[in-house]
Design a protein around this motif. Structure first.
Motif, PDB file in Angstrom:
ATOM      1  N   ASP A 153       6.581 -46.365   9.150  1.00  0.00           N
ATOM      2  CA  ASP A 153       7.853 -45.388   9.292  1.00  0.00           C
ATOM      3  C   ASP A 153       8.702 -45.692   7.952  1.00  0.00           C
ATOM      4  N   ILE A 169      10.208 -49.259   7.788  1.00  0.00           N
ATOM      5  CA  ILE A 169      11.152 -49.885   8.876  1.00  0.00           C
ATOM      6  C   ILE A 169      10.555 -50.248  10.205  1.00  0.00           C
ATOM      7  N   SER A 170       9.383 -49.799  10.309  1.00  0.00           N
ATOM      8  CA  SER A 170       8.559 -50.128  11.326  1.00  0.00           C
ATOM      9  C   SER A 170       8.187 -51.446  11.510  1.00  0.00           C
ATOM     10  N   ARG A 172       9.201 -53.605   9.020  1.00  0.00           N
ATOM     11  CA  ARG A 172      10.106 -54.409   8.564  1.00  0.00           C
ATOM     12  C   ARG A 172       9.738 -54.972   7.110  1.00  0.00           C
ATOM     13  N   ILE A 201      16.447 -55.766  11.035  1.00  0.00           N
ATOM     14  CA  ILE A 201      16.739 -54.550  10.951  1.00  0.00           C
ATOM     15  C   ILE A 201      16.795 -54.053  12.646  1.00  0.00           C
ATOM     16  N   THR A 202      18.229 -53.486  12.979  1.00  0.00           N
ATOM     17  CA  THR A 202      18.211 -53.148  14.596  1.00  0.00           C
ATOM     18  C   THR A 202      18.854 -51.871  14.361  1.00  0.00           C
ATOM     19  N   THR A 203      18.636 -51.009  13.152  1.00  0.00           N
ATOM     20  CA  THR A 203      19.355 -49.571  13.064  1.00  0.00           C
ATOM     21  C   THR A 203      18.256 -48.916  12.242  1.00  0.00           C
ATOM     22  N   ARG A 204      18.599 -47.604  12.335  1.00  0.00           N
ATOM     23  CA  ARG A 204      17.393 -46.826  11.669  1.00  0.00           C
ATOM     24  C   ARG A 204      17.812 -46.464  10.156  1.00  0.00           C
TER      25      ARG A 204
END
Lengths: 342, 495, 235
Positions: A153, A169-170, A172, A201-204
Motif C-alpha cells: 500500500d 505502509i502495509s 511498514r 505506524i498506527t495511522t494512515r
C-alpha cells in the motif's frame, strides 16, 4: 338573544384573530430563537497560539486544482507542478494553466518527479496501491514496476540521483528501486539487536523524502521522529540519524503520530506537515525548530502533500480547499505576483 | 493491476526470515505439514520451535497477503491481545411496539364500552390511570397518535420518508374509533388527555366568548404542524408537547415548566391542552360529530331539569333552546352574507399565508443555514454560528446549500398557501356556526368538543333513576320543577 | 310509515359512509406505507435520511420494513460539539462515546484522553480530557520504548459531551458518538437532532440501529480480513 349572539360573534372573531396572531408570533419567535446559537464557547480543541516572529512564511500564490480528491503533489521543474488525484495526473504551470492531463486507470496515491539531479530529469513516478507507473512529461507510460509485495500500500515516493524510494505502509517498509524498476532493497526492518523497532505506524500516513546529502529521510510517525537512512551503504539496516520529539508545544510533533509529510530543502533543512492541528513547520538540518510556514489559521485540514522548491518556497496541497498553496519566505523578494489577493 | 497475480519478491539478500514474501500460502502450508512430520519423528525441542516459527510465518503471510483494500495499520500485537469489537445495545424489541398497539386497541374498545354502554365514569377514570402509567410513564418513548399526525404529513409531503406501518396504525385507530364512538380516545386512552383528566379537580367555567376564540387555536396549530412536518422542517407538536417531559422526568427546564404550568392550570381550567392546543383533538372534533354512537347525557329522555348544566368542566354541554328564535329575515340575511364572504375570507387568508412562506421557510434548518452563510459571507464581522462552522468544516460548496434552500423555499409556497386557506376556513366556519340559531329541545353534549369523560351522567336524575338511586317519584319532581318557569332564571333546587 | 323510515335510512347511509370512511383511511395508510421510501432522499433531519454530504457515501433509500426507526448519528457528519450532552431530553444523555478498536492507534499520547495543550502522560484525574473520567486507559504491551494502551469508554460515566471524540479526531478518529438504544427513548422529534448544528442525526431502521464512519468501515473490514486469515491459519 339576537343581540347577544351578535355581540358574541364579533367578540369571538376579534379575539380569535388576536389569539391566532399572538400564538403564531410566539411559535415563530420560539422556533427562530432556537437556532440562533452563536458559537461563543469553542467546543473543539484549540491550537497553540503562535508568536508572530515565528511566522517565517506568507502565502505568495495559490492555484486551484480541478480535482474532486487531490492526493499528491510533485514539482517537475521551476515552472511546472504535478498534481495527482481522482484518476488523473494534471501538470500545471505555476500560473494555474493546465499543460497536460494524463488519465490513469485507478486512483493514484502518491507522485514524485525527477529533479535536474536525477538520472532521468522530469520523469514522473506515480504510486498506486501496490505498484508504480513511470510516465514522461508527454504523458507516455514508460514502465510499470512490479509490486514489491502483493499487499503493498504505497503512500509516498521519493527520487534521488539514481534511486527511487517507495514507502509501503502495509509492510511498514521503504522499498528502494533503481531507475529501471529493479528492487534493490528495503529500509525499516526491525533490528532487535540494535534496539531499532522499525517503522511504528498506527495511522494512515507514511512519507519519505530524499536529501542531497545522500540520506533518505522517512517519518516514523508513532515515534514522532524523522529517520535518516544511508542508502549508499547497503549494510546499514538502522537509521544513521534521527531527530524529532513529541511535544504539545510548537517545537515538537503533536499527539500520537506526527509528522505526516516531510520535504527537504536544498540546504538540508526540513519542512514538515502535521495532522491534528495542521501546522507546516520548518526545522533546521539538525532538527531544531525554526518557525512556521502555515497553521490552523491558513489550513482547514491537514496538508494532503507537501513539497519544496529551489527557492525555499513551500508548496502545500490543500485537499479541502482543492488548491495548491505556495508559501514564500517572508524575507524573499518574490512576493509580488499575488498581493492582489489581499 | 497486471501485477496482482504475480509474486515477484525482492532480491534474496534483502529478505528477512520473519517475513518471507516469496512463498505462496500453499507452499507454506506444505512446509508446515512437512515440519509436523519431522517433529513426530524427532520430537526434539528444536524442531518444535521450527514448527512454531513456520506457523507464525504462515500466519503473518496469510494475514498480509490480501491486496486491494487500503490499510489502516493496527499495532502488531505480540502479547496475544485480541482487538475487541464495540458492543452496541439493541433498541427496543419489536414485540413491545406490538404490545403498545394491542394496548391501544384494547383501551379504545374498553373506553367506548365504559362510556357508551356501561356509562361508568369510575371505569373511565381507572382506564385513564392505566393509560398514564402505560403510555406515559412506562413507555416513555414515541410515537403517540398526537405526534403521528406529523409522521403522516411528512410521509405525504416527502415520499422518501419511510413511515412505519405501526405509526400509521397508531394514527388511524383513534380516528376510526371516533368515527363510530366519538372521542373515546381523549376520554381515557390518550396519556396527555388522561393526565389532565386526573388533575381536573375543581375546574372553572371558561367564558363562552373566550372558549370559542381559544377553541380555534388547535385548528391553526394543526395546520401549522402539518405544513412544517410535510416540508420536513420540524415536528412542532412533539417539540412543544407539554407532558412528555413530565412522563420522562427530564428534558429542558422550559418545557418542564410549561408542562407543570399546564397541569396547574388544569386544576382550574379543565383540560387546557386538549381544548385549546391539541391538534389531534382538532382532527377528532371534526370527525366526532359524524359518530354513529355518541355519549349522551341522559340514558333516556331529557327532562330539561338543567342539573347537568354545570356538570361539564369542558364547556361541552349545549343548553336546550329556551329563548324564541330571533328575527328570521335578519338571521337569514346574516347567514347568507357570511356564507358569501367565506370564500373571500379564505382567499384573504390564503394570500396572507403566501406572504408568510418565506418566514416559515426560514424555520427549516437548511434554509436558515443558507441565510446565515449568505450574511456571513457578505459581512464576516458578524461572526459564525455552530451551524455555519460545521457547514464550513464539511467543505461543501455554498452554492449547493443555496440551491437546496431555494428548493425548500419553493416547497413552502403551496404549504403556506394551504395553511393560510385552512386558517381562513376555520375562522369563517366559526363565524357561520355562531350565526346559526341553534334549535335544541334538550341538553346535549357538543359532539365535536365532548371528550366522553362521563362526568355528566352522574348529574342527570334520569340516570340516577336508571341506576335505582332515586325513586320515580323524585324524578317526577324534577320534571315538574323543570316545566314550571323558575323566577329570574334561578337554578332548580338541589335534592 | 315514510316518517318511520327516514331515520332508519339515514342511519343506514350514515353507516355506509362511516365504513367507507374508515376503509378509505386504511387504504390511504396502506398507500402511504407502500409508497414509503420510494422517492429521492430528503434534506432534513426529519426525513429518514439526512442531506447529502460530499464526504459521506451516497445514501440508499431506506428499505420498507414493518419495524420502526430509531435516531442515530452519522459519524462522518458529526462535529463533536457538546450538543448531545446538552439537548437530550434525558437527564444523562442517551448519546455516548464509542471506541472503534479497529481504527484505534492504541496511542501512548492519546489526544482523546489527554488535553491537547500541555499534556502530561500521567493518568491522574487532573490530566484527563474527559470531565467525568469515563475513559479507561489500560496498558497492552510494549514494543521497544513504544507503549500501547487500550482505551475503553465507561458508559456509566460517559455524558456524551464529545470532548474525547473531538480530541481523537485530531489523530485517528476512532472515538465517535452514537445514540445508545438501551437508553434512548426514541422521541418522535429528537431534541438533539433539532439542535444538531451539522444535521448529523437521521432515522435508521431499528434492525440496523448503529452507524459507522467511512474510515471505521474500512478499518473493520481490514481487521475482519486479518481475523479470517488468522482463523484459516489455525484450522
Amino acid at each position: 338573544m339576537t343581540a347577544s349572539t351578535h355581540k358574541l360573534s364579533a367578540i369571538a372573531g376579534v379575539s380569535a384573530l388576536l389569539a391566532v396572531a399572538a400564538i403564531t408570533a410566539t411559535v415563530v419567535g420560539l422556533l427562530l430563537s432556537s437556532d440562533r446559537r452563536v458559537a461563543d464557547v469553542p467546543s473543539q480543541p484549540q491550537p497553540q497560539q503562535i508568536d508572530p516572529a515565528l511566522q517565517l512564511y506568507r502565502q505568495a500564490a495559490e492555484l486551484a486544482v480541478a480535482l474532486e480528491e487531490p492526493r499528491a503533489l510533485a514539482l517537475l521543474d521551476e515552472q511546472r507542478v504535478v498534481v495527482a488525484g481522482d484518476q488523473v495526473l494534471l501538470i500545471y504551470r505555476r500560473d494555474g494553466t493546465v499543460l497536460k492531463r494524463i488519465a490513469l486507470s485507478e486512483p493514484p496515491q502518491c507522485v514524485a518527479a525527477g529533479s535536474s539531479h536525477h538520472l532521468y530529469p522530469q520523469r514522473i513516478y506515480v504510486g498506486f496501491r501496490n505498484h508504480v507507473k513511470v510516465f514522461d512529461t508527454a504523458g507516455d507510460l514508460i514502465a510499470v514496476w512490479q509490486p514489491p509485495r502483493d499487499n503493498a500500500d504505497l503512500l509516498s515516493i521519493a527520487v534521488a540521483q539514481r534511486d527511487v524510494f517507495v514507502a509501503d505502509i502495509s509492510n511498514r517498509l521503504v522499498w528502494r528501486y533503481d531507475t529501471e524498476g529493479r528492487l534493490l532493497g528495503s529500509f525499516g526492518t526491525p533490528v532487535k539487536s540494535r534496539g531499532y523497532p522499525g517503522f511504528v505506524i498506527t495511522t494512515r500516513y507514511f512519507d519519505v523524502a530524499a536529501s542531497n546529502d545522500g540520506l533518505l529521510y522517512a517519518v516514523n510517525p508513532r515515534l514522532l521522529r524523522i529517520e535518516g537512512f544511508d542508502y549508499t551503504n547497503p549494510e546499514q539496516q538502522v537509521p544513521v540519524r534521527h531527530w524529532g520529539r513529541g511535544s504539545p508545544q510548537l517545537d515538537g510533533f503533536f499527539g500520537c503520530c506526527n509528522p505526516i509529510h516531510i520535504a527537504v530543502f536544498a540546504d538540508g533543512r526540513f519542512a514538515t506537515a502535521e495532522k491534528g492541528f495542521p501546522w507546516v513547520k520548518i526545522f533546521s538540518r539538525q532538527g531544531e525548530f525554526e518557525g512556521v510556514v502555515a497553521g490552523p489559521a491558513e489550513l482547514a485540514a491537514p496538508a494532503a502533500d507537501l513539497t519544496v522548491d529551489e527557492d525555499n518556497n513551500v508548496l502545500v496541497l490543500d485537499a479541502a480547499a482543492k488548491r495548491v498553496r505556495i508559501f514564500a519566505p517572508k524575507n524573499s523578494q518574490d512576493v509580488s505576483d499575488s498581493d492582489k489577493r489581499q | 493491476m497486471i501485477g496482482r497475480r504475480r509474486r515477484t519478491g525482492p532480491p534474496a539478500e534483502n529478505c528477512q526470515a520473519a517475513d518471507e514474501p516469496n512463498a505462496a500460502p500453499e507452499a507454506q502450508r506444505r512446509a508446515v505439514r512437512l515440519y509436523s512430520v519431522a517433529t513426530l519423528r524427532r520430537g526434539s525441542l528444536c524442531s518444535m520451535l521450527v514448527v512454531l516459527a513456520a506457523v507464525v510465518v504462515w500466519l503473518f503471510v496469510a494475514a498480509t497477503l490480501i491486496a486491494g483494500e487500503p490499510v489502516y495499520p493496527l499495532p502488531e500485537f505480540t502479547s496475544g491481545y485480541q482487538v475487541p469489537d464495540a458492543l452496541h445495545p439493541p433498541p427496543r424489541p419489536m414485540w413491545r411496539h406490538y404490545a403498545d398497539l394491542a394496548y391501544l386497541v384494547v383501551a379504545l374498545a374498553l373506553a367506548a364500552y365504559f362510556a357508551l354502554v356501561l356509562r361508568w365514569r369510575a371505569g373511565l377514570l381507572g382506564l385513564a390511570v392505566v393509560s398514564v402509567i402505560w403510555l406515559g410513564f412506562w413507555r416513555k418513548g414515541c410515537v403517540c397518535a398526537v405526534g403521528a399526525i406529523q409522521n403522516v404529513a411528512l410521509a405525504i409531503g416527502d415520499p422518501s420518508y419511510a413511515i412505519p406501518p405501526l405509526v400509521i396504525a397508531i394514527f388511524l385507530l383513534p380516528l376510526v374509533f371516533t368515527l363510530f364512538f366519538g372521542r373515546v380516545f381523549c376520554a381515557a386512552v390518550c396519556p396527555l388527555g388522561a393526565v389532565q383528566e386526573l388533575v381536573a379537580v375543581r375546574p372553572l367555567k371558561v367564558p363562552r366568548w373566550l372558549d370559542h376564540a381559544l377553541g380555534l387555536l388547535p385548528h391553526v396549530y394543526l395546520g401549522a404542524a402539518v405544513v412544517l412536518a410535510a416540508t420536513g422542517t420540524a415536528f412542532v407538536i412533539c417539540r412543544y408537547d407539554p407532558f412528555v417531559n413530565l412522563f420522562r422526568l427530564g428534558g429542558s427546564a422550559g418545557m418542564l415548566l410549561f408542562g407543570g404550568g399546564m397541569l396547574l392550570l388544569g386544576l382550574m381550567v379543565g383540560r387546557p391542552y386538549c381544548r385549546y392546543l391539541c391538534p389531534y383533538g382538532a382532527l377528532l372534533s371534526l370527525l366526532s360529530p359524524l359518530a354513529r354512537w355518541h355519549v349522551r347525557i341522559t340514558p333516556d329522555e331529557c327532562i330539561n331539569c338543567r342539573m347537568c348544566e354545570e356538570a361539564c368542566p369542558y364547556g361541552a354541554i349545549l343548553e336546550s333552546t329556551t329563548t324564541p328564535p330571533p328575527d328570521r329575515n335578519w338571521g337569514r340575511l346574516r347567514l347568507g352574507l357570511l356564507l358569501l364572504s367565506l370564500p373571500v375570507i379564505v382567499g384573504v387568508f390564503a394570500f396572507a399565508g403566501y406572504q408568510l412562506h418565506w418566514p416559515l421557510a426560514r424555520l427549516h434548518p437548511s434554509v436558515s443555514l443558507a441565510v446565515r452563510m449568505q450574511a456571513e459571507l457578505a459581512d464576516p464581522s458578524i461572526g459564525t454560528t455552530e451551524a455555519s462552522d460545521s457547514f464550513r468544516r464539511t467543505g461543501r460548496p455554498v452554492e449547493e446549500l443555496y440551491a437546496e434552500a431555494e428548493q425548500i423555499r419553493r416547497r413552502f409556497i403551496p404549504g403556506s398557501v394551504f395553511f393560510g386557506a385552512w386558517v381562513g376556513l376555520v375562522f369563517g366556519v366559526k363565524l357561520v356556526s355562531l350565526a346559526v340559531y341553534p334549535f335544541r329541545k334538550q341538553y346535549e353534549p357538543h359532539k365535536g368538543n365532548c371528550v366522553s369523560c362521563g362526568r355528566c351522567y352522574w348529574y342527570c336524575p334520569v340516570e340516577q333513576a336508571r341506576l335505582g338511586l332515586i325513586r320515580d317519584v323524585d324524578l317526577d319532581a324534577y320534571r315538574r320543577a323543570a316545566q314550571s318557569p323558575s323566577p329570574g332564571g334561578d337554578k332548580p333546587r338541589q335534592l | 310509515m315514510a316518517i318511520d323510515n327516514i331515520p332508519t335510512r339515514r342511519a343506514f347511509l350514515g353507516d355506509v359512509f362511516r365504513v367507507l370512511g374508515a376503509g378509505g383511511m386504511c387504504c390511504a395508510g396502506l398507500w402511504l406505507t407502500l409508497r414509503a421510501g420510494s422517492g429521492p432522499q430528503g434534506q432534513s433531519p426529519q426525513t429518514s435520511a439526512g442531506g447529502k454530504s460530499p464526504a459521506a457515501e451516497p445514501l440508499q433509500p431506506l428499505p420498507r420494513r414493518p419495524g420502526s426507526y430509531v435516531w442515530q448519528i452519522d459519524p462522518d457528519r458529526c462535529v463533536a460539539c457538546d450538543g448531545c450532552q446538552k439537548y437530550c431530553v434525558l437527564d444523562v444523555s442517551a448519546v455516548k462515546a464509542v471506541q472503534c478498536f479497529a481504527l484505534c492507534g492504541y496511542c501512548d499520547v492519546c489526544t482523546g484522553y489527554f488535553p491537547t495543550q500541555g499534556y502530561v502522560l500521567e493518568t491522574g484525574a487532573e490530566n484527563h480530557l474527559c470531565p467525568t473520567g469515563a475513559i479507561n486507559r489500560r496498558f497492552v504491551e510494549r514494543h521497544g520504548d513504544e507503549r500501547f494502551f487500550e482505551y475503553t469508554i465507561d458508559e456509566q460515566k460517559c455524558i456524551g459531551c464529545g470532548k474525547c471524540v473531538a480530541g481523537c479526531r485530531l489523530m485517528n478518529g476512532s472515538l465517535y458518538l452514537q445514540v445508545r438504544h438501551d437508553r434512548c427513548v426514541n422521541c418522535n422529534e429528537c431534541a438533539i437532532a433539532v439542535a444538531c448544528p451539522a444535521q448529523a442525526f437521521r432515522r435508521v431502521p431499528a434492525t440496523e440501529p448503529y452507524l459507522l464512519g467511512k474510515n471505521m468501515k474500512t478499518a473493520i473490514a481490514a481487521l475482519e480480513r486479518r481475523r479470517q486469515a488468522a482463523g484459516g491459519a489455525s484450522t
